[in-house]
Design an enzyme around this catalytic site. Structure first.
Site, PDB file in Angstrom:
ATOM      1  N   GLY A   8       2.180   0.094   6.019  1.00  0.00           N
ATOM      2  CA  GLY A   8       1.265  -1.021   5.786  1.00  0.00           C
ATOM      3  C   GLY A   8       0.583  -1.429   7.072  1.00  0.00           C
TER       4      GLY A   8
ATOM      5  N   GLY B 255      -1.589  -4.699   6.891  1.00  0.00           N
ATOM      6  CA  GLY B 255      -2.172  -6.027   6.689  1.00  0.00           C
ATOM      7  C   GLY B 255      -1.473  -7.141   7.448  1.00  0.00           C
ATOM      8  N   GLU B 256      -0.212  -6.956   7.734  1.00  0.00           N
ATOM      9  CA  GLU B 256       0.514  -8.004   8.459  1.00  0.00           C
ATOM     10  C   GLU B 256       0.569  -7.693   9.943  1.00  0.00           C
ATOM     11  OE1 GLU B 256       4.146  -9.026   6.395  1.00  0.00           O
ATOM     12  OE2 GLU B 256       2.974  -9.670   4.666  1.00  0.00           O
TER      13      GLU B 256
ATOM     14  N   ALA C 202       0.827  -1.206   0.000  1.00  0.00           N
ATOM     15  CA  ALA C 202       0.000   0.000   0.000  1.00  0.00           C
ATOM     16  C   ALA C 202       0.860   1.255   0.000  1.00  0.00           C
ATOM     17  CB  ALA C 202      -0.930  -0.007   1.210  1.00  0.00           C
TER      18      ALA C 202
END
Ligand SMILES: Cc1cc2nc3c(=O)[nH]c(=O)nc-3n(C[C@H](O)[C@H](O)[C@H](O)COP(=O)(O)OP(=O)(O)OC[C@H]3O[C@@H](n4cnc5c(N)ncnc54)[C@H](O)[C@@H]3O)c2cc1C
Ligand code: SF4
Lengths: 315, 216, 733
Positions: C693, C695-696, C516
């Site tokens: 980011g 997501g992780e 992203a």
């Protein structure tokens, strides 16, 4: 999937007669058979679609019980008002099994005859006495967490995965069949499933080509009906252990256990001990158990599940 | 006949021959193609057949390999690729479609089992220009990420609301006979045959709640 | 454009489009089944043949003979590809796996042959008619047995060094007044994305086009070129929609290779998807780890020594699971040690899965912190806060660009009602259920890398963005559209985003939580160029031009944006590259997870009742999409905690439960309503987007928060994931 010819039977007589064709197999919902055919665990060369032969009704029997057509879908059986009221254990067991989609397709007879979920049975590269007799059993020295602790043999430790059958065992259901020559018979569910012994590929006492037409539930016995299915995830998973119980006011009861044996496990002499307690009942029920290291926990789990049920329903 | 292994000694040729003879002799209602098979001892395998059903309101007549699943007919023959193949073994729900209004896994169903059935796929639920309320709610509540399980989730969710209305009980219904109502727990149990690995479950439940007219 | 100084005010800061909880722009396509995934390009390829992979039946050894006669004679069969007619194949750069076995077999279900036929049914059946003879040899499948002989791995491209030592860990640990020393394990896990790996391959002369499902188009082209021994220029990969990846579709795997070879041999386009039961042993997975954690502290809870060692296994030449990464950066402590060891195993390749290293590492570390807090009789939230560090614990003086771990923990504790938790395990009961609460910190690096894009403007003022970036459910289409809309001063309805085509400018791709932040920065750079081009074309001063409401203004002059492209489309392309800011600052994302579970007092079934995540992860480009990333990760974390395990059969040498019935991932019924709080974090050291980011991050720590909640509910500590009822039963004394 091996090529096969297909016929859509229109009447029971046609279906029964067609069964004598070589390599023939009945196709009910198909949710187990097609799964296994894709993997070439089942390799019929002729399929007889029995989905439209009119065995999809639930009718009262003269002695106050119910006759469930072999092709009644699991969803419809679970939702039937008579079943919900008088045989709640059966509704509960069905609803604990598979998923909404599968229950819409799965049938009474298909559910009874679904095959084990032993992971080695599902992998045709691995030896498996049930799938290919004499090849050996990979599970005994392998991953056996889900598999049987009792009733198994040195040839096979698979469990029967049905939830519905556990409830039917507690209800003393009777299976009605017809053979290709039109002869019919009734088989009590307690005599329906075979133990593996040296021939784990022979799973039931049905004869080759015998068609299940219905399952009879004897007149309702009352009591509190409970089905507790224990599994890792909250839904859409086979049982590690399941307990179907019918408990009566006087402390007596009926209890059948799933997930522990090649068939739903029930034992009359153990049932006499239900009034005494879960521990006494479970140790008699599981007397002679031969668990593996990986599934020995099921012994304690059965007892504790029953203890939980008794505690909750007797207070 | 519960066990298959007994027939291992019959050769393929014999079986086919036997089948063809039997079909002709018994004159069972059979499928296209079979009647044409000559009743001679050596026959060409007749392993294709015809079926007609209705998909999203359109009549469909097909001749195909008997082995073709409803899922593969939709995706590979009719090019209705909205219905997804996630596992092909009834273990994920991505292939969910409605047959005569009831949801099933189209991967564990032969196309031939659906003669005269009425099938609704995601393409028949709504289109980008004309979304079904459930589709709009999924968009609003971000009830999907990668989108692969989404058509199955939506078909299932639409059916689940109907099942609840029809009073079908579930594993988590406290009263089997009681009137059924939408709740977060009821919805989640009933939707558990639709895996979503992106993990949009919480949002899907919100979307369905909105369509069911329940908040929270 | 090079980014080497912290960003000042720029058009993104207007936040007219960026930062809004916009619905996904591709939503109408995905919800109606009209978005096309790899296997579904029926319009582009009208006459495909079907490929089917036959996997090895043994784990290690040789193929001695393949009898193809029956398969060849089966109806519809067009071709069979094996090592014998595939031509020479090299390994790609990212995965070490060989995608076609022969004569050697490296692991179970490694592809041995590809059968091509007119229909799927024919190809599948013909596959079963191949008679393959093998000679088995002994393999290694048991990490526990190999632990003591495991080696120090060579330096790897991603992940921490094999060993880090600060101060005197052993000495400080020995003399610490309070200490813990425990060993944990995390199992092999499957990505289990919903869309199986799939490819349609089509050759035109020596040019190959593949519709596929991979996360890194640039790696895909690179690797496929190497594997097939053809020039990169001859390859075009297209992946407009990807049905989930989680690292499991990083670059080329067996489907791409098999389809390409099969299409060449058959002289026809070939479509092929990995059958689900093959995926688990054929592709990659997150490898098992054994982790030893030692923590020493003062009686008042200040950590003085922290050590984390981790063992994993892989195919020869494969990477190490870098489980120690988070321990280097999460908590203070003057004396530190991390160490990685690697054993050689003959199981399928272990490789990246969502938050590689950090996810399994945090599964262990954050239980250890819970255990340590208990030893210290401290509240686990307070213990973590006490050991916060505002600078890199390994490099005193190196600041975090931003770090609000403490706020994450505090906000979460307050929102979740943490103070109602009873520190004494097993003390809260509702009916037959024991109730417990758990907490864990979350941390995940925030890498940002080079990424390019092209933007086009046409006369109607439509902006089209082209980049080979992928959207695997990450919301990339939407945040890229938001970026372009913000930069060009138009509404989202004026932006078209085209992704996942290797003929587009090379992006960062989707992985490592960099997607992203990196891909939007590339779009930013291209848009800066486009703004200049627009201004030039309109004769405006580029520095003064204002882009808003679909118009360009400078002084008293104002034009419709499309006017700049009246005569010819305007096209601008650029890439964002990065200087040294990531060395100067520790750039990291932080969070905290809170979980409440109910554990059945009799059966020990575990059900999650409440979940909350608080995240501090840079500027949130789209709170709706970001929240989805986090709840999705929380869901995966529940799976990791309670059910996910690829079980190794150590005799046969394979993952036994290789389908979605055997490998359980969470279902709807497992996941309650999930709450996410996103703390504000504008990080100018990252990029002009000031984003990171998320997501992780969302996954790191979740499983241990669940584990700690189970402990709080029951008083039973399980250190081997997944935490299942049999382990609770076994340890119940
Ligand atoms: C992912 C998944 C999860 C599942 N989870 C569960 C679970 O949790 N609990 C559970 O109980 N079940 C579960 N199931 C199994 C499911 O219940 C069975 O697949 C289903 O009941 C089979 O019914 P069917 O009508 O589809 O049978 P079919 O597949 O059509 O038939 C099964 C077998 O029965 C034979 N047969 C069918 N009808 C007759 C008849 N009248 N006479 C003689 N032979 C007949 C067929 O020839 C075949 O051999 C699951 C299945 C799947 C795929
Ligand atoms: S337990 Fe039975 S089904 Fe499983 S591998 Fe052994 S023989 Fe086969």
């Amino acid at each position: 999937m091996k090529p096969f010819t297909y016929e859509r039977a229109e009447t029971l007589a046609q279906a029964a007669a067609a069964a004598s064709k070589p390599g023939a197999k009945f196709l009910a919902g198909g949710t187990n058979l097609l799964d296994l055919m894709k993997l070439q665990i089942e390799t019929p060369t002729h399929l007889i679609d029995i989905g439209r032969i009119g065995l999809d009704k639930i009718e009262p029997t003269p002695d106050g019980g119910l006759r469930i057509g072999a092709l009644v879908r699991n969803t419809d059986l679970a939702a039937d008002a008579r079943v919900r009221t008088d045989y709640a254990i059966l509704s509960r067991a069905l609803l604990a099994g598979a998923s909404g989609q599968l229950r819409n397709k799965a049938t009474t007879s298909g559910n009874l005859l679904q095959r084990t979920r032993c992971p080695y049975f599902y992998d045709t590269n691995q030896p498996c006495n049930k799938r290919s007799p004499g090849s050996g059993c990979s599970a005994i020295a392998g991953f056996s967490r889900q598999l049987a602790v009792i009733g198994s043999s040195d040839a096979c430790i698979a469990t029967h995965p049905s939830d519905m059958a556990v409830a039917m065992m507690a209800l003393d259901a009777v299976i009605e069949t017809v053979k290709p020559d039109g002869k019919t018979r009734q088989i009590p569910i307690s005599q329906f499933y075979r133990l593996p012994g040296k021939t784990p590929h022979l799973e039931t006492t049905l004869e080759k080509n015998e068609l299940i037409t219905s399952v009879i539930l004897p007149a309702p016995v009352g009591g509190i009906h409970v089905y507790h299915k224990v599994r890792d995830r909250a839904s859409y998973a086979f049982a590690l252990v399941s307990v179907g119980a019918i408990l009566f006011k006087d402390g007596s009861g009926r209890i059948a256990v799933g997930g522990v044996a090649p068939r739903p496990w029930r034992n009359a002499s153990a049932e006499k001990l239900i009034p005494i307690g879960a521990k006494e009942f479970a140790s008699r029920l599981l007397e002679g158990a031969r668990p593996t290291q990986e599934n020995a926990f099921k012994l304690a789990l059965v007892e504790r599940t029953i203890e939980g049920i008794l505690t909750e329903n007797r207070s | 006949m519960e066990n298959e292994n007994g027939s291992g000694s019959i050769t393929r040729r014999e079986m086919l021959a036997g089948t063809a003879v039997a079909v002709t002799a018994l004159a069972i209602t059979s499928v296209t193609g079979l009647e044409a098979a000559p009743a001679s001892p050596i026959v060409t395998p007749v392993e294709s057949a015809g079926v007609s059903f209705n998909v999203n309101g359109k009549a469909v007549n097909l001749e195909m390999d008997t082995r073709t699943t409803l899922l593969d007919v939709l995706r590979e023959h009719l090019h209705l690729t909205g219905t997804k193949k996630g596992c092909d073994h009834g273990q994920c729900g991505a292939c969910t479609v409605l047959v005569n209004g009831r949801r099933i896994n189209s991967c564990l169903s032969l196309a031939l089992q659906h003669q005269d059935d009425s099938i609704t796929t995601i393409e028949g639920i709504g289109t980008p220009e004309n979304l079904h309320p459930m589709q709009s709610a999924f968009i609003k509540h971000d009830g999907f990420q990668c989108g692969y399980c989404t058509p199955g989730q939506i078909c299932s969710a639409v059916a689940v609301l109907e099942e609840i209305k029809a009073g079908v009980p579930s594993h988590v219904s406290t009263e089997l006979m009681g009137p059924m109502a939408f709740s977060n727990a009821e919805f989640r149990e009933r939707m558990s045959g639709n895996l979503c690995r992106c993990g949009a479950y919480s949002n899907i439940a919100q979307a369905a709640a909105e369509v069911a007219g329940v908040t929270g | 454009m090079k980014f080497d100084k912290p960003a000042g005010i720029n058009p993104i800061d207007q936040l007219k489009v960026i930062g809004k909880p916009t619905d996904r722009i591709e939503g109408p396509l995905k919800t109606t089944g009209t978005a096309k995934y790899a296997y579904e390009h029926n319009q582009e390829v009208t006459n495909p043949a079907y490929g089917y992979i036959v996997g090895s039946a043994i784990a290690k050894g040789m193929i001695t003979r393949i009898d193809q006669s029956a398969a060849k004679a089966a109806p519809g069969v067009l071709a069979i590809v094996t090592a014998a007619n595939a031509g020479p194949l090299q390994a790609g750069k990212f995965y070490v796996s060989r995608f076609l076995a022969g004569p050697q077999i490296d692991h179970y279900h490694q592809a041995v042959a590809v059968v091509v036929a007119e229909t799927f049914e024919q190809a599948r059946y013909a596959g079963s008619l191949l008679k393959i003879d093998y000679k088995k040899s002994k393999g290694s499948f048991d990490l526990d047995a190999l632990k003591d002989s495991a080696q120090t791995p060579p330096p790897a491209q991603f992940g921490p060094p094999a060993q880090t030592m600060i101060g005197d860990f052993e000495g400080a640990f020995k003399t610490a007044q309070v200490k813990m020393d425990e060993t944990y394990s995390t199992p092999d896990q499957a990505h289990a994305m919903m869309e199986p790996h799939a490819t349609i391959a089509k050759w035109e002369g020596d040019k190959l086009t593949c519709w596929c499902s991979i996360q890194q188009m640039n790696w895909g082209v690179r690797d496929l070129a190497i594997i097939l021994g053809i020039p990169k220029e001859n390859i075009r990969l297209i992946a407009s929609y990807i049905g989930g990846g989680f690292g499991g579709k990083g670059t080329v795997l067996a489907d791409l290779v098999a389809a390409s070879l099969a299409a060449r041999v058959a002289g026809r386009p070939v479509k092929l998807a990995l059958q689900r039961p093959l995926m688990f042993n054929n592709t990659i997975h997150r490898p098992k780890t054994i982790q030893r954690i030692r923590i020493g502290a003062d009686p008042d809870g200040k950590i003085t020594a922290i050590g984390h060692e981790s063992w994993s296994g892989n195919l020869q030449g494969g990477r190490t699971e870098p489980a120690t990464a988070s321990t280097r950066i999460l908590y203070a402590g003057a004396n530190r040690l991390t160490r990685l060891k690697l054993a050689v195993l003959d199981l399928a390749e272990g490789n990246a899965m969502r938050a590689p290293g950090e996810a399994p590492g945090m599964m262990a570390l954050e239980i250890a912190m819970d255990e340590m807090a208990e030893k210290l009789s401290m509240d686990p939230v307070a213990f973590r806060i006490k050991n916060d560090s505002q600078e890199d614990p390994e490099k005193p003086g190196r600041k975090f660009s931003t770090r609000k771990l403490v706020e994450c923990l505090q906000t979460g504790a307050e929102k979740f009602g943490w103070n109602s938790r009873n520190a004494k395990p097993g003390s809260i009961k509702e009916g037959q259920w024991l109730i417990g609460m758990g907490v864990a910190s979350a941390v995940r690096g925030a890498p940002v890398t080079k990424s390019a894009a092209r933007v086009r403007l046409n006369s109607s003022g439509i902006i089209t963005v082209e980049t080979d970036m992928t959207d695997l459910g990450t919301g990339t289409y939407t945040i890229i559209a938001q970026t372009a809309a913000e930069m060009m001063g138009v509404g989202l309805d004026k932006v078209v985003v085209k992704l996942g085509d290797s003929s587009f400018p090379e992006s960062a791709g989707s992985g490592g939580q960099w997607g992203a932040a990196s891909s939007t920065s590339g779009v930013y750079a291209a848009c800066v160029k486009l703004r200049e081009a627009v201004a030039n074309r309109l004769g405006l001063d580029a520095d003064k031009a204002q882009f808003a409401d679909g118009r360009v203004r400078a002084g008293d002059r104002s034009f419709a944006l499309g006017d700049a492209a009246k005569n010819a489309e305007l096209v601008a392309q650029d890439e964002m590259t990065y200087g040294e800011l990531s060395k100067e600052y520790a750039q990291t994302t932080f969070g905290a997870h809170f979980v409440e579970v109910a554990v059945h007092a009799y059966t020990f079934e575990i059900r999650v009742r409440r979940m909350l995540a608080v995240c501090h992860a840079g500027r949130i480009l789209n709170p709706k999409a970001a929240r989805s990333q986090v709840i999705g990760a929380m869901t995966m974390g529940v799976g990791a905690a309670l059910m996910e395990e690829m079980v190794v059969d150590k005799n046969i040498g394979f993952f036994v439960n290789h389908d979605l019935a055997g490998y359980e991932v969470p279902v709807h019924a497992d996941i309650p309503y999930q709450e996410v709080i996103l703390l504000e974090d504008i990080d100018p050291t990252m990029s002009p987007m000031k984003a990171k980011g998320i997501g992780e991050l969302g996954l790191c720590g979740v499983a241990s928060a669940v584990a700690n909640a189970v402990y709080n509910a029951t008083g039973i500590r399980v250190r081997d994931y997944p935490i299942t009822l049999d382990k609770l039963l076994k340890n119940n004394v």
